[in-house]
Write a protein that holds these residues in place. Sequence first.
Motif, mmCIF file in Angstrom:
data_model
loop_
_atom_site.group_PDB
_atom_site.id
_atom_site.type_symbol
_atom_site.label_atom_id
_atom_site.label_comp_id
_atom_site.label_asym_id
_atom_site.label_seq_id
_atom_site.Cartn_x
_atom_site.Cartn_y
_atom_site.Cartn_z
ATOM 1 N N GLY A 1 0.815 -1.422 0.014
ATOM 2 C CA GLY A 1 0.129 0.065 0.006
ATOM 3 C C GLY A 1 0.902 1.250 -0.073
ATOM 4 N N PHE A 2 2.014 1.272 0.659
ATOM 5 C CA PHE A 2 2.848 2.544 0.685
ATOM 6 C C PHE A 2 3.314 2.549 -0.800
ATOM 7 C CE2 PHE A 2 3.138 1.425 5.306
ATOM 8 C CZ PHE A 2 2.586 2.901 5.657
ATOM 9 N N PHE A 3 3.893 1.546 -1.274
ATOM 10 C CA PHE A 3 4.546 1.756 -2.684
ATOM 11 C C PHE A 3 3.385 2.176 -3.630
ATOM 12 C CE2 PHE A 3 8.145 -1.366 -2.364
ATOM 13 C CZ PHE A 3 9.049 -0.189 -2.256
ATOM 14 N N GLU A 4 2.247 1.693 -3.584
ATOM 15 C CA GLU A 4 1.048 2.147 -4.393
ATOM 16 C C GLU A 4 0.529 3.771 -4.317
ATOM 17 O OE1 GLU A 4 -1.909 -1.673 -5.269
ATOM 18 O OE2 GLU A 4 -1.973 -0.952 -3.431
ATOM 19 N N TRP A 5 0.646 3.990 -2.935
ATOM 20 C CA TRP A 5 0.202 5.588 -2.550
ATOM 21 C C TRP A 5 1.308 6.395 -3.216
ATOM 22 C CZ3 TRP A 5 -3.918 7.548 -0.252
ATOM 23 C CH2 TRP A 5 -3.933 8.926 -0.087
ATOM 24 N N TYR A 6 2.631 6.370 -2.816
ATOM 25 C CA TYR A 6 3.656 6.882 -3.306
ATOM 26 C C TYR A 6 3.996 7.118 -4.550
ATOM 27 C CZ TYR A 6 4.057 8.545 1.605
ATOM 28 O OH TYR A 6 3.946 8.926 2.857
ATOM 29 N N ALA A 7 3.377 5.877 -5.243
ATOM 30 C CA ALA A 7 3.480 5.744 -6.889
ATOM 31 C C ALA A 7 2.759 6.645 -7.533
ATOM 32 C CB ALA A 7 3.297 4.439 -7.344
ATOM 33 N N GLU A 8 1.524 7.380 -7.008
ATOM 34 C CA GLU A 8 0.860 8.163 -7.296
ATOM 35 C C GLU A 8 1.152 9.558 -6.703
ATOM 36 O OE1 GLU A 8 -1.861 7.828 -9.529
ATOM 37 O OE2 GLU A 8 -1.188 5.886 -9.494
ATOM 38 N N GLU A 9 1.670 9.639 -5.463
ATOM 39 C CA GLU A 9 2.369 10.837 -4.833
ATOM 40 C C GLU A 9 3.275 11.316 -5.815
ATOM 41 O OE1 GLU A 9 0.846 12.883 -2.172
ATOM 42 O OE2 GLU A 9 -0.748 11.770 -3.142
ATOM 43 N N ALA A 10 4.159 10.621 -6.609
ATOM 44 C CA ALA A 10 5.181 11.144 -7.032
ATOM 45 C C ALA A 10 5.111 11.944 -8.324
ATOM 46 C CB ALA A 10 6.157 9.826 -7.702
ATOM 47 N N LYS A 11 3.791 11.846 -8.849
ATOM 48 C CA LYS A 11 3.207 12.726 -9.633
ATOM 49 C C LYS A 11 2.573 14.122 -9.253
ATOM 50 C CE LYS A 11 0.853 9.069 -11.281
ATOM 51 N NZ LYS A 11 0.085 8.528 -12.334
ATOM 52 N N ARG A 12 2.533 14.280 -8.064
ATOM 53 C CA ARG A 12 1.596 15.348 -7.444
ATOM 54 C C ARG A 12 2.691 16.075 -6.785
ATOM 55 N NH1 ARG A 12 -1.775 10.987 -7.453
ATOM 56 N NH2 ARG A 12 -3.418 11.291 -8.892
ATOM 57 N N ILE A 13 4.015 16.524 -6.659
ATOM 58 C CA ILE A 13 4.762 17.317 -6.049
ATOM 59 C C ILE A 13 4.647 18.705 -6.511
ATOM 60 C CG2 ILE A 13 6.998 17.845 -5.206
ATOM 61 C CD1 ILE A 13 7.632 14.785 -5.564
ATOM 62 N N TYR A 14 3.816 19.514 -5.905
ATOM 63 C CA TYR A 14 3.526 20.819 -6.402
ATOM 64 C C TYR A 14 4.470 21.889 -5.495
ATOM 65 C CZ TYR A 14 -0.638 18.304 -7.848
ATOM 66 O OH TYR A 14 -1.335 17.146 -8.322
ATOM 67 N N GLY A 15 4.461 22.967 -6.295
ATOM 68 C CA GLY A 15 5.022 24.067 -5.880
ATOM 69 C C GLY A 15 4.134 25.281 -5.664
ATOM 70 N N ASP A 16 4.456 26.511 -5.268
ATOM 71 C CA ASP A 16 3.672 27.717 -5.000
ATOM 72 C C ASP A 16 4.014 28.763 -5.806
ATOM 73 O OD1 ASP A 16 1.841 26.361 -2.919
ATOM 74 O OD2 ASP A 16 3.964 26.251 -1.992
ATOM 75 N N THR A 17 2.903 29.691 -6.344
ATOM 76 C CA THR A 17 3.238 31.005 -6.779
ATOM 77 C C THR A 17 3.057 32.236 -5.677
ATOM 78 O OG1 THR A 17 3.106 30.465 -9.067
ATOM 79 C CG2 THR A 17 2.694 32.741 -8.526
ATOM 80 N N LEU A 18 3.779 32.984 -5.310
ATOM 81 C CA LEU A 18 3.499 33.874 -4.169
ATOM 82 C C LEU A 18 3.014 35.082 -4.835
ATOM 83 C CD1 LEU A 18 6.334 32.979 -1.881
ATOM 84 C CD2 LEU A 18 4.144 31.966 -1.981
ATOM 85 N N PRO A 19 2.176 35.840 -4.051
ATOM 86 C CA PRO A 19 1.903 37.060 -4.649
ATOM 87 C C PRO A 19 3.232 38.157 -4.126
ATOM 88 C CG PRO A 19 1.026 37.048 -2.228
ATOM 89 C CD PRO A 19 1.262 35.418 -2.948
ATOM 90 N N ALA A 20 3.344 38.837 -5.307
ATOM 91 C CA ALA A 20 4.708 39.617 -5.159
ATOM 92 C C ALA A 20 4.346 41.464 -4.292
ATOM 93 C CB ALA A 20 5.381 39.894 -6.404
ATOM 94 N N SER A 21 5.251 41.714 -3.799
ATOM 95 C CA SER A 21 5.135 42.970 -3.212
ATOM 96 C C SER A 21 5.633 44.195 -4.349
ATOM 97 C CB SER A 21 5.551 43.384 -1.987
ATOM 98 O OG SER A 21 6.988 42.786 -2.012
ATOM 99 N N ASP A 22 6.182 43.797 -5.229
ATOM 100 C CA ASP A 22 6.941 44.442 -6.487
ATOM 101 C C ASP A 22 6.290 44.063 -7.696
ATOM 102 O OD1 ASP A 22 8.459 45.731 -8.384
ATOM 103 O OD2 ASP A 22 10.176 45.699 -7.074
ATOM 104 N N PRO A 23 5.571 44.945 -8.374
ATOM 105 C CA PRO A 23 4.975 44.354 -9.618
ATOM 106 C C PRO A 23 5.783 43.841 -10.746
ATOM 107 C CG PRO A 23 4.977 46.818 -9.554
ATOM 108 C CD PRO A 23 5.453 46.311 -8.161
ATOM 109 N N ASP A 24 7.245 44.105 -10.501
ATOM 110 C CA ASP A 24 8.224 43.839 -11.417
ATOM 111 C C ASP A 24 8.869 42.643 -10.950
ATOM 112 O OD1 ASP A 24 7.884 46.219 -13.030
ATOM 113 O OD2 ASP A 24 9.177 47.164 -11.820
ATOM 114 N N LYS A 25 8.388 41.667 -10.111
ATOM 115 C CA LYS A 25 8.963 40.551 -9.409
ATOM 116 C C LYS A 25 7.897 39.475 -9.747
ATOM 117 C CE LYS A 25 12.391 41.989 -6.263
ATOM 118 N NZ LYS A 25 12.805 42.080 -4.780
#
Length: 473
Positions: free
Chosen positions: A101-125
Motif C-alpha cells: 500500500g505504501f508503494f502504491e500510494w507514493y507511486a501516485e504521489e510522485a506525480k503530485r509534488i507541487y510548488g507555489d506562486t506567491l503574490p509579489a509586493s513589487d509588480p516587477d517581480k
Amino acid sequence: MLYINGAWRDSATKLNVLNPATGKVLTAVATGGKAETQEAIASAKKAFATWGKTTGNERSNYLSKAVQLMKERSKELAETITLENGKPLPDATREVAGAIGFFEWYAEEAKRIYGDTLPASDPDKQLMVIREPVGVCAAITPWNFPLSMITRKIAPALAAGCTVVLKPADVTPLSAIKVFECFHEAGLPAGVANLVIGPAEEIGSEMTRNPDVRKITFTGSTRVGKKLMRDSADTVKKISMELGGHAPYVVFEDAEIDAAVNGVLVSKFINAGQTCISTNRIYVAESIANEFSEKLAAKVSALVVGNGLEEGVNVGPLINQAALEKVQHQVEDAVKQGGKVLTGGKIFTLEKESGYFFEPTVIHYANDRMQITTEETFGPVAPIYTFQTEEEVVERANHAEYGLAAYCYTKDLGRGLRMMRALEFGIVGINDPAPAVVQAPFGGVKESGTGKEGGKYGLEEYLEEKYVSIYMK
C-alpha cells in the motif's frame, strides 16, 4: 546479501538469522561495515545526480513495477516475515498488504509534488517556491515490522526523487533482501536504492557523520534515536524519527465494554505486543473495572500461542531471549507491587518448539509504582488501572516522556472531542484500536519522535523548499 550500486554483493563476514519460534538458524547473510556503507553512500550520491531530475511519472513507473512484483510474491513475503519475525502468518499477510500500500500510494504521489506562486509586493517581480528532493537519505528500520517499515520510508524517498541507503534490523534482514530483489527486477537504476546489512554502530556512525547523507530516517528506541540525532548534528542533517511509545487506553463508564475489550485484543496482542503503538496502560473507570477485567481475561485466555506458520495461532514468539526476560521481569515486578494476574503471567513452553514465547497476560489492580507503568513493555502483557474522573485519567495517561499513540473509548461525543485535545500524543484513536492507515500521518510528540510518515505528510519529509524571486525588468 548486500546490494550496492545495482549489484548483489557477497562477503566473507556472515550473520546468522534465527527463527524466534524455534531458536534455530534459518540462514546466514552477507554483512558489511564502514567501507561498504561508504561505497553505498557514494553510489547513492552519484545516482542522485540523475534520479533527482527524473519526472514524477518516471519515478511512479518504477514504483508501480515494484508493486506488481511484490503482489506476485505476497505469499513468499508473508512467510519470510513469519520465519524471521515470528508473527502469525495472517498478521504477516496484512503487513505485506500494508507494505504494498505504501508503494502504491507514493507511486501516485510522485506525480503530485507541487510548488507555489506567491503574490509579489513589487509588480516587477515573480515569486515562486519549488520543492526539490533532499538528496541521499539513510534509512534505519526495525525488526517488528520488517517489511512495511522499509516501504514506508523508501517509497516516499524514491517518489520525491531522493536516493536511499537502507540498514535493516540485524535480526530481520531477509524481508529487506526480498524488497530489493523486487527493485532489481523492476530495473531501478543503479545506486538509487542500496542495502547494507551489518553492525549497527559501525554502519549508523558512517550514515550520521558522512556529509553526503542529507537525511536520516529512523524507527526504533528513543535511546538510539537520541544518539543518531547527536551524531547527525555536525552535518545538520534533516531528521525524521519514530521512537518509543507507551500508549494509554482509556475506557470510560459509558463505553461499549465488549467493543473496548475486543479493541485491546487488537491494540495489545497483535505481534505479541511488539508494536510501537501497542497499548501499554489500560485505564478503566472504577465502576466497570471488574466487569471489563473479567471479560478481557476470558478473551485473552482463549488466544492460541505458537509458531506463526501454524493455522489458528493468534500470538507468536517474542523476538529473542532478552525480550522474553524483560517481559518476565515486568510481570514479576507488577505482582510484587500488588498486581493480580488474571490469566497468563509465565513463559510459555511448546513441545515442538524452543522459541521465545510468553503467555498472553492480564494484570488487574495495576498501579503507578510498577515498572510497567513507565517502561515500554513490547510484550503481550495488559495491565489494568482504575480511575474515577476524566481530569484524573488525562493527567495519568499523559506520559512524561512518550507521546506516540493513545486510545479512548466513550459514547459521549463531547468527551471524545475533549480527550482528543487533552491527550498529548501524535496519534489518537477514539473507539478505534487500529488508527494507522497509509494516507494519514504517523509519528509522535515529545520523546516519541519528530517528523511524520504516511500520506502527503511523509512525502514532505523528503523535500526541501526553494524560494525563487525573479526580477523581470
